[in-house]
Design a protein around this motif. Sequence first.
Motif, PDB file in Angstrom:
ATOM      1  N   ARG A 100      10.519   0.046  15.127  1.00  8.87           N
ATOM      2  CA  ARG A 100      10.477  -1.209  14.379  1.00  8.87           C
ATOM      3  C   ARG A 100      11.782  -1.380  13.615  1.00  8.87           C
ATOM      4  NH1 ARG A 100       6.930  -5.287  14.995  1.00  8.87           N
ATOM      5  NH2 ARG A 100       6.704  -5.641  12.756  1.00  8.87           N
ATOM      6  N   GLY A 101      12.193  -2.611  13.462  1.00  9.91           N
ATOM      7  CA  GLY A 101      13.379  -2.907  12.664  1.00  9.91           C
ATOM      8  C   GLY A 101      12.971  -3.210  11.228  1.00  9.91           C
ATOM      9  N   LEU A 102      13.793  -2.790  10.295  1.00  3.68           N
ATOM     10  CA  LEU A 102      13.543  -3.076   8.875  1.00  3.68           C
ATOM     11  C   LEU A 102      14.720  -3.881   8.344  1.00  3.68           C
ATOM     12  CD1 LEU A 102      12.393   0.059   6.861  1.00  3.68           C
ATOM     13  CD2 LEU A 102      11.110  -2.030   7.238  1.00  3.68           C
ATOM     14  N   ARG A 103      14.415  -5.025   7.753  1.00  2.79           N
ATOM     15  CA  ARG A 103      15.497  -5.830   7.188  1.00  2.79           C
ATOM     16  C   ARG A 103      15.658  -5.482   5.710  1.00  2.79           C
ATOM     17  NH1 ARG A 103      12.848 -10.950   9.798  1.00  2.79           N
ATOM     18  NH2 ARG A 103      11.237  -9.769   8.784  1.00  2.79           N
ATOM     19  N   ALA A 104      14.819  -6.030   4.901  1.00  4.80           N
ATOM     20  CA  ALA A 104      14.947  -5.806   3.454  1.00  4.80           C
ATOM     21  C   ALA A 104      13.753  -4.999   2.972  1.00  4.80           C
ATOM     22  CB  ALA A 104      14.991  -7.147   2.752  1.00  4.80           C
ATOM     23  N   THR A 105      13.772  -4.658   1.700  1.00  3.40           N
ATOM     24  CA  THR A 105      12.647  -3.900   1.142  1.00  3.40           C
ATOM     25  C   THR A 105      11.350  -4.705   1.271  1.00  3.40           C
ATOM     26  OG1 THR A 105      13.386  -4.733  -0.973  1.00  3.40           O
ATOM     27  CG2 THR A 105      13.844  -2.421  -0.516  1.00  3.40           C
ATOM     28  N   SER A 106      11.479  -6.027   1.326  1.00  5.85           N
ATOM     29  CA  SER A 106      10.279  -6.878   1.443  1.00  5.85           C
ATOM     30  C   SER A 106       9.513  -6.591   2.738  1.00  5.85           C
ATOM     31  CB  SER A 106      10.658  -8.355   1.369  1.00  5.85           C
ATOM     32  OG  SER A 106      11.702  -8.608   2.262  1.00  5.85           O
ATOM     33  N   ASP A 107      10.186  -6.099   3.756  1.00  4.18           N
ATOM     34  CA  ASP A 107       9.499  -5.736   5.013  1.00  4.18           C
ATOM     35  C   ASP A 107       8.699  -4.456   4.848  1.00  4.18           C
ATOM     36  OD1 ASP A 107      10.535  -7.784   6.493  1.00  4.18           O
ATOM     37  OD2 ASP A 107      12.113  -6.593   7.444  1.00  4.18           O
ATOM     38  N   PHE A 108       9.094  -3.645   3.859  1.00  3.23           N
ATOM     39  CA  PHE A 108       8.630  -2.265   3.835  1.00  3.23           C
ATOM     40  C   PHE A 108       7.112  -2.123   3.719  1.00  3.23           C
ATOM     41  CE2 PHE A 108       7.484   1.679   1.728  1.00  3.23           C
ATOM     42  CZ  PHE A 108       7.995   2.595   2.636  1.00  3.23           C
ATOM     43  N   GLU A 109       6.507  -2.891   2.816  1.00  3.91           N
ATOM     44  CA  GLU A 109       5.078  -2.709   2.573  1.00  3.91           C
ATOM     45  C   GLU A 109       4.255  -2.999   3.832  1.00  3.91           C
ATOM     46  OE1 GLU A 109       3.960  -3.846  -1.339  1.00  3.91           O
ATOM     47  OE2 GLU A 109       1.887  -4.148  -0.681  1.00  3.91           O
ATOM     48  N   TYR A 110       4.545  -4.115   4.452  1.00 10.90           N
ATOM     49  CA  TYR A 110       3.864  -4.498   5.692  1.00 10.90           C
ATOM     50  C   TYR A 110       4.059  -3.424   6.763  1.00 10.90           C
ATOM     51  CZ  TYR A 110       3.547  -7.253  10.125  1.00 10.90           C
ATOM     52  OH  TYR A 110       3.281  -7.702  11.382  1.00 10.90           O
ATOM     53  N   GLU A 111       5.293  -2.982   6.904  1.00 16.27           N
ATOM     54  CA  GLU A 111       5.604  -1.991   7.934  1.00 16.27           C
ATOM     55  C   GLU A 111       4.945  -0.646   7.629  1.00 16.27           C
ATOM     56  OE1 GLU A 111       6.977  -2.518  10.771  1.00 16.27           O
ATOM     57  OE2 GLU A 111       7.654  -4.571  10.387  1.00 16.27           O
ATOM     58  N   TYR A 112       4.948  -0.298   6.344  1.00 16.94           N
ATOM     59  CA  TYR A 112       4.354   0.978   5.933  1.00 16.94           C
ATOM     60  C   TYR A 112       2.854   0.986   6.226  1.00 16.94           C
ATOM     61  CZ  TYR A 112       2.954   4.833   2.873  1.00 16.94           C
ATOM     62  OH  TYR A 112       2.419   5.992   2.380  1.00 16.94           O
ATOM     63  N   HIS A 113       2.187  -0.138   5.929  1.00 15.42           N
ATOM     64  CA  HIS A 113       0.754  -0.239   6.216  1.00 15.42           C
ATOM     65  C   HIS A 113       0.487  -0.143   7.711  1.00 15.42           C
ATOM     66  CE1 HIS A 113      -0.093  -2.290   2.135  1.00 15.42           C
ATOM     67  NE2 HIS A 113      -0.377  -1.012   2.091  1.00 15.42           N
ATOM     68  N   MET A 114       1.291  -0.855   8.470  1.00 12.12           N
ATOM     69  CA  MET A 114       1.089  -0.871   9.922  1.00 12.12           C
ATOM     70  C   MET A 114       1.332   0.519  10.514  1.00 12.12           C
ATOM     71  SD  MET A 114       2.254  -3.988  12.294  1.00 12.12           S
ATOM     72  CE  MET A 114       3.979  -3.681  12.325  1.00 12.12           C
ATOM     73  N   ALA A 115       2.426   1.157  10.095  1.00  4.89           N
ATOM     74  CA  ALA A 115       2.739   2.499  10.620  1.00  4.89           C
ATOM     75  C   ALA A 115       1.639   3.487  10.220  1.00  4.89           C
ATOM     76  CB  ALA A 115       4.095   2.960  10.086  1.00  4.89           C
ATOM     77  N   SER A 116       1.133   3.362   8.993  1.00  2.00           N
ATOM     78  CA  SER A 116       0.097   4.291   8.527  1.00  2.00           C
ATOM     79  C   SER A 116      -1.207   4.068   9.301  1.00  2.00           C
ATOM     80  CB  SER A 116      -0.166   4.100   7.031  1.00  2.00           C
ATOM     81  OG  SER A 116       1.033   4.238   6.331  1.00  2.00           O
ATOM     82  N   MET A 117      -1.542   2.797   9.521  1.00  2.00           N
ATOM     83  CA  MET A 117      -2.755   2.496  10.296  1.00  2.00           C
ATOM     84  C   MET A 117      -2.625   3.031  11.721  1.00  2.00           C
ATOM     85  SD  MET A 117      -5.731   1.355  10.673  1.00  2.00           S
ATOM     86  CE  MET A 117      -6.241   0.331   9.304  1.00  2.00           C
ATOM     87  N   ASN A 118      -1.470   2.809  12.320  1.00  2.00           N
ATOM     88  CA  ASN A 118      -1.267   3.288  13.697  1.00  2.00           C
ATOM     89  C   ASN A 118      -1.339   4.808  13.767  1.00  2.00           C
ATOM     90  OD1 ASN A 118      -1.097   0.791  14.913  1.00  2.00           O
ATOM     91  ND2 ASN A 118       1.102   0.617  14.558  1.00  2.00           N
TER      92      ASN A 118
END
Length: 184
Positions: A100-118
């Motif tokens: 996954r690509g990460l742009r700003a810190t604002s992406d982090f929470e969504y990405e962190y939740h998704m990665a943790s769920m996966n």
Amino acid sequence: MTKGRKKGDQTHMGKVAIYPGSFDPLTYGHIDIVERALAIFDKVILAIAHDAEKKPLFTVQERVEMAKLIFKDTPGVVVDSFKGLLVNYVEKSNAKVILRGLRATSDFEYEYHMASMNRSLNVHLDTLFMMTSKDYFFVSSRTIKEVAKLGGTVEGLVPDLVARRLKEKFKLPVGERRLIGWDD
Ligand code: PNS
């Protein structure tokens, strides 16, 4: 290919990353991630999600067709689509890494939740994040669509093919197309 190894058998084909997303539409930010990932992985599978809930602008068939054309001369990139849970698709592909690509810190929470769920769904899979290049950190498919819809230029942020398809989708009047540099 090594003797005894079957073509298409990804367990023997080196490092594979699954790069999932809506890609509605594909931007240079996505392409930059794919190109950099190819320095690490032997194969990157761009996995386009059906996900009808997000009401995409482009159908999955349109997104797949555009991505195939864009990556037609890039060895190591495979374009595919998937329905249902991402982890099931990754497992079926015999891959272990979700990219996954990460742009700003604002992406982090969504990405962190998704990665943790996966990871909770399948402990054998990992999500690898790559920082988006500085040239594209402000580029998202959502803002590209908004700008294109309102007649702004998206030149240099998406491939020409995508810019043309956006123009067709939004059917801008000719005068406005000229203003935004798409009427070449
Ligand atoms: O480009 P996007 O829209 O941020 O991509 C999100 C995507 C498609 C990767 C995500 O929504 C996804 O994996 N969808 C498939 C359904 C799924 O597995 N959901 C559980 C993950 S939390």
